[in-house]
Design a protein around this motif. Structure first.
Motif, mmCIF file in Angstrom:
data_model
loop_
_atom_site.group_PDB
_atom_site.id
_atom_site.type_symbol
_atom_site.label_atom_id
_atom_site.label_comp_id
_atom_site.label_asym_id
_atom_site.label_seq_id
_atom_site.Cartn_x
_atom_site.Cartn_y
_atom_site.Cartn_z
ATOM 1 N N LEU A 285 41.571 0.130 43.071
ATOM 2 C CA LEU A 285 42.878 -0.993 43.873
ATOM 3 C C LEU A 285 43.910 -0.140 44.763
ATOM 4 N N LYS A 286 44.534 -0.454 44.892
ATOM 5 C CA LYS A 286 45.490 -0.347 45.735
ATOM 6 C C LYS A 286 47.110 -0.077 44.498
ATOM 7 N N GLY A 287 47.336 1.540 45.048
ATOM 8 C CA GLY A 287 48.483 1.707 43.946
ATOM 9 C C GLY A 287 48.847 1.969 42.457
ATOM 10 N N ALA A 288 46.695 2.598 42.642
ATOM 11 C CA ALA A 288 46.482 3.261 41.236
ATOM 12 C C ALA A 288 46.288 4.556 41.094
ATOM 13 N N ILE A 289 46.827 4.287 40.084
ATOM 14 C CA ILE A 289 47.280 6.211 39.161
ATOM 15 C C ILE A 289 45.655 6.641 38.537
ATOM 16 N N ASN A 290 45.156 7.482 39.554
ATOM 17 C CA ASN A 290 44.621 8.217 38.284
ATOM 18 C C ASN A 290 44.220 9.355 37.206
ATOM 19 N N LEU A 291 44.402 8.155 36.243
ATOM 20 C CA LEU A 291 44.993 9.602 34.764
ATOM 21 C C LEU A 291 43.249 9.002 33.960
ATOM 22 N N GLN A 292 42.496 10.299 34.947
ATOM 23 C CA GLN A 292 41.261 10.213 33.723
ATOM 24 C C GLN A 292 40.843 10.047 32.247
ATOM 25 N N ILE A 407 48.818 16.042 53.681
ATOM 26 C CA ILE A 407 49.067 17.173 51.778
ATOM 27 C C ILE A 407 47.538 17.355 51.458
ATOM 28 N N VAL A 408 47.697 18.054 51.234
ATOM 29 C CA VAL A 408 46.884 18.628 49.915
ATOM 30 C C VAL A 408 47.373 18.932 48.874
ATOM 31 N N VAL A 409 46.742 18.717 47.865
ATOM 32 C CA VAL A 409 47.375 18.226 46.542
ATOM 33 C C VAL A 409 46.632 19.149 45.422
ATOM 34 N N HIS A 410 47.595 20.076 44.885
ATOM 35 C CA HIS A 410 46.445 21.218 43.864
ATOM 36 C C HIS A 410 47.300 21.454 42.333
ATOM 37 N N CYS A 411 46.632 22.207 41.664
ATOM 38 C CA CYS A 411 46.518 22.642 39.840
ATOM 39 C C CYS A 411 46.444 23.525 39.796
ATOM 40 N N ALA A 412 45.833 23.813 38.577
ATOM 41 C CA ALA A 412 45.063 24.456 38.202
ATOM 42 C C ALA A 412 43.742 24.518 37.916
ATOM 43 N N ALA A 418 44.327 15.477 40.724
ATOM 44 C CA ALA A 418 43.425 14.216 40.555
ATOM 45 C C ALA A 418 44.924 12.688 40.251
ATOM 46 N N ALA A 419 45.219 13.182 39.304
ATOM 47 C CA ALA A 419 46.399 12.065 39.459
ATOM 48 C C ALA A 419 48.096 11.731 40.321
ATOM 49 N N ALA A 420 48.084 13.145 40.215
ATOM 50 C CA ALA A 420 48.942 14.095 41.532
ATOM 51 C C ALA A 420 48.522 12.911 43.130
ATOM 52 N N THR A 421 47.303 13.500 43.628
ATOM 53 C CA THR A 421 47.168 13.019 44.836
ATOM 54 C C THR A 421 47.147 10.813 45.275
ATOM 55 N N SER A 422 46.387 10.865 43.739
ATOM 56 C CA SER A 422 46.419 9.442 44.009
ATOM 57 C C SER A 422 47.538 8.361 43.616
ATOM 58 N N ILE A 423 49.150 9.306 43.707
ATOM 59 C CA ILE A 423 50.567 9.035 43.117
ATOM 60 C C ILE A 423 51.272 8.940 44.872
ATOM 61 N N ILE A 424 51.050 10.531 45.271
ATOM 62 C CA ILE A 424 51.530 10.464 46.285
ATOM 63 C C ILE A 424 50.418 9.475 47.766
ATOM 64 N N ALA A 425 49.215 9.290 47.851
ATOM 65 C CA ALA A 425 48.143 8.291 48.242
ATOM 66 C C ALA A 425 48.540 7.253 48.466
ATOM 67 N N ALA A 426 49.895 6.420 47.393
ATOM 68 C CA ALA A 426 49.712 5.228 47.283
ATOM 69 C C ALA A 426 51.351 5.259 47.647
ATOM 70 N N SER A 427 52.226 6.025 48.192
ATOM 71 C CA SER A 427 53.265 6.340 48.562
ATOM 72 C C SER A 427 52.944 6.843 49.991
ATOM 73 N N PRO A 432 47.059 11.534 55.903
ATOM 74 C CA PRO A 432 46.348 11.550 54.895
ATOM 75 C C PRO A 432 46.374 12.487 53.874
ATOM 76 N N VAL A 433 46.314 12.057 53.166
ATOM 77 C CA VAL A 433 46.386 12.835 51.590
ATOM 78 C C VAL A 433 45.365 13.662 50.378
ATOM 79 N N TYR A 434 44.975 14.021 50.917
ATOM 80 C CA TYR A 434 44.525 15.263 50.156
ATOM 81 C C TYR A 434 44.100 15.888 49.282
ATOM 82 N N ASP A 435 43.479 16.020 47.881
ATOM 83 C CA ASP A 435 42.942 16.091 46.572
ATOM 84 C C ASP A 435 41.859 17.310 46.719
ATOM 85 N N LEU A 436 42.337 18.697 46.251
ATOM 86 C CA LEU A 436 41.556 20.270 46.859
ATOM 87 C C LEU A 436 41.384 20.083 45.492
#
Length: 446
Positions: A285-292, A407-412, A418-427, A432-436
């Motif tokens: 869904l548009k604007g959803a945050i992927n918090l698995q 934009i490329v997003v990474h953590c460890a 995954a959560a951060a990419t969804s937050i950024i892509a919604a705004s 493009p906003v990519y998840d590493l």
């Protein structure tokens, strides 16, 4: 005598049951009281008491529900300002279970109202101590969570000074063989250096715990207050909820409304999609945050979403939805759920895959966003010129992200990105906003 530890890996929380001659005391219980009822039934014991070492910040306790269900007395320090029926439990107070005693020791430091519970056997010998968030394996409790909440507030430096004296004047004077049972294990945000072991002894901590080594009060305060982890948004909320007492767990989570998958959702309400990232990327869904759903879901939910925010909760099946609602209840967020729903049909938003070879060859053509915690970031950037915004700060700092390049997003490891990419892509829509994702591990290993 029986001492049993209940351990919740998701919140790195340990609670305890002590049984003697058919009577059981529960210490620092989790939100769901059923495991304690089951344990009491298994051992043909009556739950006669519940002890809270302090009003917890990182989970909601079931002390009030256990009292209402079983009639067990709740014991807590008079400094807590508890708003539920209780008996005070402070220095000089004890609870007798036949021929053993549980004695209160006031140990301010993590909070002004913290207590530890010393267990003495039938011979009057010190056998074990339940240390709450005062003493952990390899660490002591952080002193910066009660500056603005609770019955008594105090600056972190003052609490750190109190911790110095609680450890030196009380805990470190116990016999070295005394077993230590803390309220948290590794991964808890109530400490910064907690060992993987779930219990210890006073002697081991005297030898190995950095906070118990020889140092003066000034050095101790400096050591304890620096480099503490972030404070999730929900911590203050849980302190206040635990001071009042939470509603019954099953009744509360079962009252969460569930709506059909084709329901039209209200605008401007957060959507938390708990499905695996590969499913989310195929459509969401548009604007959803992927918090698995995962080991630390509760902590990240309470770090990203504020205690006053409503949200929709999405899961892939009925059983998964029930599980996720239960997890929100562990931090008292079940009342925040506008509705729970199964995977909707109108998943029009699709995530674009990163061209990994191009990124590796032309990293400068991308804006890299590092969403690791400050402790990790301070250990060194993984990409030069990365924008550093830890995940708990991301929703408030979207405008700090440059948008002149993809934009490329990474953590460890991939969960937070995954959560951060969804937050950024919604705004951010103009690039493009990519998840590493998990590829960060292969890049680091090469």
């Amino acid at each position: 005598m029986i001492i049993h530890q209940f351990y919740d890996k998701g919140l790195a929380h340990a609670s305890y049951a002590v049984i003697r001659t058919g009577k059981m005391i529960v210490i620092d219980p989790a939100r769901d009281p059923q495991p304690y009822y089951n344990f009491a039934t298994l051992h043909e014991a009556d739950i006669v008491g519940v002890i809270e070492t302090h009003p917890h910040a990182d989970f909601v306790s079931s002390h009030l529900e256990i009292h209402q269900t079983t009639g067990a007395i709740i014991y807590v320090s008079k400094l807590t300002g508890a708003e539920y029926p209780h008996e005070t439990f402070d220095d000089g107070d004890s609870i007798e279970l036949d021929d053993i005693k549980l004695k209160a020791i006031n140990t301010p430091g993590h909070s002004p109202d913290s207590i530890c519970i010393l267990l003495q056997n039938e011979y009057g010998n010190d056998v074990a101590i339940f240390t709450g968030d005062t003493l952990f394996v390899g660490d002591v409790g952080r002193p910066d969570l009660r500056e603005d909440v609770g019955n008594i507030t105090a600056k972190k430096e003052e609490l750190a000074r109190q911790m110095y004296h609680s450890t030196r004047d009380k805990l470190m004077k116990l016999p070295e063989h005394t077993t230590v049972y803390p309220a948290h294990g590794p991964g808890s945000l109530c400490g910064k250096n907690i060992s993987p072991d779930l219990h210890t002894t006073i002697g081991r901590e005297l030898r190995e715990n950095y906070a118990l080594q020889l140092m003066d009060e000034v050095q101790f305060v400096k050591t304890l207050t620096e480099d503490q982890p972030f404070v999730p948004k929900y911590f203050g909320f849980d302190v206040e909820l635990n001071k009042k007492g939470a509603p019954a767990f099953d009744d509360s989570v079962n009252s969460v409304p569930k709506v059909a998958y084709d329901t039209v959702l209200e605008k401007n309400i957060l959507i938390i999609d708990t499905r695996p990232n590969d499913e989310f990327r195929k459509g969401h869904l548009k604007g959803a945050i992927n918090l698995q759903d995962g080991g630390k879901f509760e902590t990240w939910l309470g770090s990203i979403v504020g205690p006053d925010e409503q949200f929709y909760l999405i899961a892939g099946s009925e059983s998964e939805l029930d599980t996720m609602i239960g997890k929100t209840g562990k931090i008292g967020y079940e009342k925040n759920i506008e509705a729970g729903l199964l995977t909707p049909e109108n998943l029009h938003e699709v995530s674009t895959d990163l061209d990994l070879d191009d990124f590796k060859a032309n990293t400068d053509n991308y804006n890299v966003v590092d969403v690791r915690n400050w402790g990790e970031v301070n250990g060194g950037l993984l990409f030069d010129n990365a924008t550093t915004i830890p995940l708990p700060e991301l929703r408030e700092r979207i405008k700090d992200i440059p948008t002149d390049k993809p934009i490329v997003v990474h953590c460890a490891a991939g969960y937070r990105s995954a959560a951060a990419t969804s937050i950024i892509a919604a705004s951010i829509k103009n690039v493009p906003v990519y998840d590493l994702g998990e590829e960060i591990t292969s890049i680091l290993n090469n």
